[in-house]
Design an enzyme around this catalytic site. Structure first.
Site, PDB file in Angstrom:
ATOM      1  N   THR A 169       4.265  -0.124   2.516  1.00 31.17           N
ATOM      2  CA  THR A 169       3.838   0.699   3.654  1.00 31.17           C
ATOM      3  C   THR A 169       4.985   1.647   3.974  1.00 31.17           C
ATOM      4  O   THR A 169       6.150   1.250   3.903  1.00 31.17           O
ATOM      5  CB  THR A 169       3.487  -0.142   4.904  1.00 31.17           C
ATOM      6  OG1 THR A 169       3.508   0.721   6.055  1.00 31.17           O
ATOM      7  CG2 THR A 169       4.471  -1.263   5.175  1.00 31.17           C
ATOM      8  N   ARG A 206      -9.749   0.054   3.291  1.00 28.71           N
ATOM      9  CA  ARG A 206      -9.813  -0.891   4.418  1.00 28.71           C
ATOM     10  C   ARG A 206     -11.127  -1.630   4.180  1.00 28.71           C
ATOM     11  O   ARG A 206     -12.134  -1.005   3.837  1.00 28.71           O
ATOM     12  CB  ARG A 206      -9.888  -0.166   5.760  1.00 28.71           C
ATOM     13  CG  ARG A 206      -8.882   0.976   5.883  1.00 28.71           C
ATOM     14  CD  ARG A 206      -7.578   0.558   6.526  1.00 28.71           C
ATOM     15  NE  ARG A 206      -6.699   1.731   6.597  1.00 28.71           N
ATOM     16  CZ  ARG A 206      -5.397   1.669   6.748  1.00 28.71           C
ATOM     17  NH1 ARG A 206      -4.787   0.510   6.838  1.00 28.71           N
ATOM     18  NH2 ARG A 206      -4.680   2.756   6.810  1.00 28.71           N
ATOM     19  N   ARG A 246       3.289   4.284  12.817  1.00 24.68           N
ATOM     20  CA  ARG A 246       2.445   3.427  13.674  1.00 24.68           C
ATOM     21  C   ARG A 246       3.188   3.106  14.969  1.00 24.68           C
ATOM     22  O   ARG A 246       3.685   4.010  15.618  1.00 24.68           O
ATOM     23  CB  ARG A 246       2.033   2.149  12.934  1.00 24.68           C
ATOM     24  CG  ARG A 246       0.899   2.396  11.967  1.00 24.68           C
ATOM     25  CD  ARG A 246       0.225   1.127  11.542  1.00 24.68           C
ATOM     26  NE  ARG A 246       1.164   0.212  10.889  1.00 24.68           N
ATOM     27  CZ  ARG A 246       0.799  -0.880  10.262  1.00 24.68           C
ATOM     28  NH1 ARG A 246      -0.476  -1.217  10.220  1.00 24.68           N
ATOM     29  NH2 ARG A 246       1.680  -1.655   9.681  1.00 24.68           N
ATOM     30  N   GLY A 278      -3.026   1.029   3.962  1.00 24.52           N
ATOM     31  CA  GLY A 278      -2.546   2.405   3.764  1.00 24.52           C
ATOM     32  C   GLY A 278      -1.785   2.532   2.457  1.00 24.52           C
ATOM     33  O   GLY A 278      -0.980   1.662   2.131  1.00 24.52           O
ATOM     34  N   ASP A 300       7.795  -1.497   8.887  1.00 30.03           N
ATOM     35  CA  ASP A 300       7.700  -2.335  10.091  1.00 30.03           C
ATOM     36  C   ASP A 300       7.373  -3.789   9.777  1.00 30.03           C
ATOM     37  O   ASP A 300       6.829  -4.496  10.614  1.00 30.03           O
ATOM     38  CB  ASP A 300       6.634  -1.745  11.032  1.00 30.03           C
ATOM     39  CG  ASP A 300       5.267  -1.638  10.356  1.00 30.03           C
ATOM     40  OD1 ASP A 300       5.200  -1.818   9.120  1.00 30.03           O
ATOM     41  OD2 ASP A 300       4.281  -1.373  11.052  1.00 30.03           O
ATOM     42  N   ASP A 344       0.951  -5.547   6.786  1.00 29.55           N
ATOM     43  CA  ASP A 344       0.722  -6.845   7.444  1.00 29.55           C
ATOM     44  C   ASP A 344      -0.754  -7.229   7.511  1.00 29.55           C
ATOM     45  O   ASP A 344      -1.090  -8.407   7.390  1.00 29.55           O
ATOM     46  CB  ASP A 344       1.404  -6.905   8.814  1.00 29.55           C
ATOM     47  CG  ASP A 344       1.029  -5.752   9.709  1.00 29.55           C
ATOM     48  OD1 ASP A 344       0.273  -4.867   9.269  1.00 29.55           O
ATOM     49  OD2 ASP A 344       1.486  -5.744  10.870  1.00 29.55           O
ATOM     50  N   ASP A 391       5.796   2.620   6.804  1.00 23.67           N
ATOM     51  CA  ASP A 391       6.300   2.435   8.177  1.00 23.67           C
ATOM     52  C   ASP A 391       7.552   1.560   8.297  1.00 23.67           C
ATOM     53  O   ASP A 391       8.232   1.609   9.321  1.00 23.67           O
ATOM     54  CB  ASP A 391       5.197   1.826   9.058  1.00 23.67           C
ATOM     55  CG  ASP A 391       3.939   2.675   9.052  1.00 23.67           C
ATOM     56  OD1 ASP A 391       4.072   3.907   8.952  1.00 23.67           O
ATOM     57  OD2 ASP A 391       2.834   2.107   9.137  1.00 23.67           O
TER      58      ASP A 391
HETATM   59  P1  ADP Z   1      -2.144  -2.753   6.094  1.00 13.30           P
HETATM   60  O1  ADP Z   1      -2.221  -3.811   5.034  1.00 13.30           O
HETATM   61  O2  ADP Z   1      -1.518  -1.496   5.568  1.00 13.30           O
HETATM   62  O3  ADP Z   1      -1.536  -3.290   7.371  1.00 13.30           O
HETATM   63  P2  ADP Z   1      -4.780  -2.917   7.334  1.00 13.30           P
HETATM   64  O4  ADP Z   1      -4.290  -3.485   8.617  1.00 13.30           O
HETATM   65  O5  ADP Z   1      -5.854  -1.879   7.389  1.00 13.30           O
HETATM   66  O6  ADP Z   1      -3.629  -2.298   6.432  1.00 13.30           O
HETATM   67  O7  ADP Z   1      -5.320  -4.148   6.468  1.00 13.30           O
HETATM   68  C1  ADP Z   1      -5.813  -3.942   5.169  1.00 13.30           C
HETATM   69  C2  ADP Z   1      -6.982  -4.858   4.922  1.00 13.30           C
HETATM   70  O8  ADP Z   1      -6.574  -6.223   5.011  1.00 13.30           O
HETATM   71  C3  ADP Z   1      -8.122  -4.745   5.910  1.00 13.30           C
HETATM   72  O9  ADP Z   1      -8.972  -3.649   5.669  1.00 13.30           O
HETATM   73  C4  ADP Z   1      -8.851  -6.067   5.683  1.00 13.30           C
HETATM   74  O10 ADP Z   1      -9.612  -6.024   4.491  1.00 13.30           O
HETATM   75  C5  ADP Z   1      -7.672  -7.011   5.457  1.00 13.30           C
HETATM   76  N1  ADP Z   1      -7.348  -7.685   6.711  1.00 13.30           N
HETATM   77  C6  ADP Z   1      -6.657  -7.187   7.771  1.00 13.30           C
HETATM   78  N2  ADP Z   1      -6.602  -8.079   8.782  1.00 13.30           N
HETATM   79  C7  ADP Z   1      -7.284  -9.178   8.349  1.00 13.30           C
HETATM   80  C8  ADP Z   1      -7.610 -10.447   8.941  1.00 13.30           C
HETATM   81  N3  ADP Z   1      -7.219 -10.771  10.188  1.00 13.30           N
HETATM   82  N4  ADP Z   1      -8.341 -11.307   8.203  1.00 13.30           N
HETATM   83  C9  ADP Z   1      -8.748 -11.006   6.951  1.00 13.30           C
HETATM   84  N5  ADP Z   1      -8.484  -9.833   6.345  1.00 13.30           N
HETATM   85  C10 ADP Z   1      -7.774  -8.925   7.032  1.00 13.30           C
END
Ligand code: ADP
Length: 326
Positions: A129, A75, A175, A14, A133, A106, A131
């Protein structure tokens, strides 16, 4: 250890106000230390699709005040597969990238951690982020701006609530965490705060609203975090309306306006310090960690801890919010 000459930087997940200020700090600090910078567009997607752009100091001029991320974010579900990460690693090597700064939440740190563990690429994460969090930092980049946006909106809603004796249920982002909700609530003098970290009893909330009305309070603002267990702001409003049918209730969901806009001074400062310290950490040989700020000091938290541990809300502040609303 290989000397770091080229540093890659990307924003992922995000978007958050202040990400541009962080990119700027990464670029300027790298240049200062004699390194080249490659910006990677659209987060991890850019590593797969070869979206690399060289960044110089002038490339980040006038970016500090812009919301969003000029490198764009995305994403990238494929990144969860080893095959995609191997392809990314090939492209990273072809571009001559020696180390990477990942600005995101995260989820992004999970991806970053795998690049470190599977291929030995030095990576430092910067928490971006709204949030707030993430474990390992008192504040994430974007949180302060998001709270200020929510506060401005709630102040406006208060005018109408007051003029018409209405109770507004205002849903804010976050979230599954209540940080934006709690700070918005304290800042606006909201009558109640509903956050996932604290159980809310709808019966007690209604008793409280009745008590307030007996005290001739003419308006009510209830801040509802998006992760609230009782449901969305509309669901909560419906439950209250069932018990208090004479109350005029309204629901406002602030939504994505909270993610946009020019970052506040606090977010710009935080992003600048963390962006700077991320680069210095890489040059010092640190890797596999997120840089954060705790009690005004820069601290480093291993990625796995940053994404697997839960950042606690300050329960004392929850109680203070309640006392000040009486
Ligand atoms: P944020 O970083 O804001 O928490 P997301 O949870 O959507 O956002 O994660 C961003 C991107 O990080 C995902 O679209 C993916 O490319 C990568 N990612 C998230 N989780 C994993 C994972 N378990 N293994 C590998 N890449 C991941």
């Amino acid at each position: 250890m290989k000397k770091i000459k080229t540093i890659g930087v990307l924003t992922s997940g995000g978007d958050a106000p202040g990400m541009n200020a962080a990119i700027r700090a990464v670029v300027r600090t790298s240049t200062y230390h004699g390194c080249h910078v490659l910006g990677i567009q659209r987060g991890f997607t850019g590593l797969l699709e070869n979206l690399f752009i060289p960044l110089q100091n002038h490339s980040v001029a006038q970016k500090i005040s812009l919301g969003g991320t000029f490198l764009k974010s995305s994403r990238c579900p494929e990144f969860k597969t080893r095959k995609a990460r191997s392809a990314a690693w090939q492209n990273i090597q072809l571009q001559g990238i020696d180390a990477l700064v990942v600005i995101g939440g995260d989820g992004s740190f999970r991806g970053a951690d795998l690049l470190v563990k599977e291929f030995g690429l030095p990576v430092i994460g910067v928490p971006g982020t709204i949030d707030n969090d993430i474990y390992g930092t008192d504040y994430t980049i974007g949180f302060d701006t998001a709270v200020n946006t929510a506060v401005q909106a709630v102040d406006k809603l208060r005018d109408t609530a007051d003029s018409h004796n209405m109770v507004f249920f205002v849903e804010v982002m976050g979230r599954d965490a209540g940080f934006i909700a709690l700070n918005t609530s304290i800042s606006t003098g909201a009558e109640a705060t509903m956050i996932p970290e604290v159980q809310t009893d709808i019966g007690k909330l209604c008793e409280y609203l009745e008590l307030e009305r007996r005290k001739n309070k003419t308006s009510g603002i209830i801040i509802v975090a998006e992760g609230e267990e009782q449901g969305s702001a509309s669901a909560v409003a419906a439950k209250v309306k069932e018990r208090l049918p004479n109350y005029e209730t309204r629901v406002t969901t602030l939504g994505h306006v909270q993610r946009g806009g020019s970052p506040t001074a606090n977010d710009r400062v935080l992003a600048s310090i963390l962006g700077h310290d991320a680069v210095v950490a890489l040059l010092d040989g640190k890797t596999g960690m997120m840089v954060g700020v705790v009690n005004n000091q820069t601290v480093f938290t291993p990625f796995h801890e940053a994404y697997s541990r839960h950042r606690e809300i300050n329960k004392r502040w929850v109680n203070i919010a309640y006392i000040l609303s009486l």
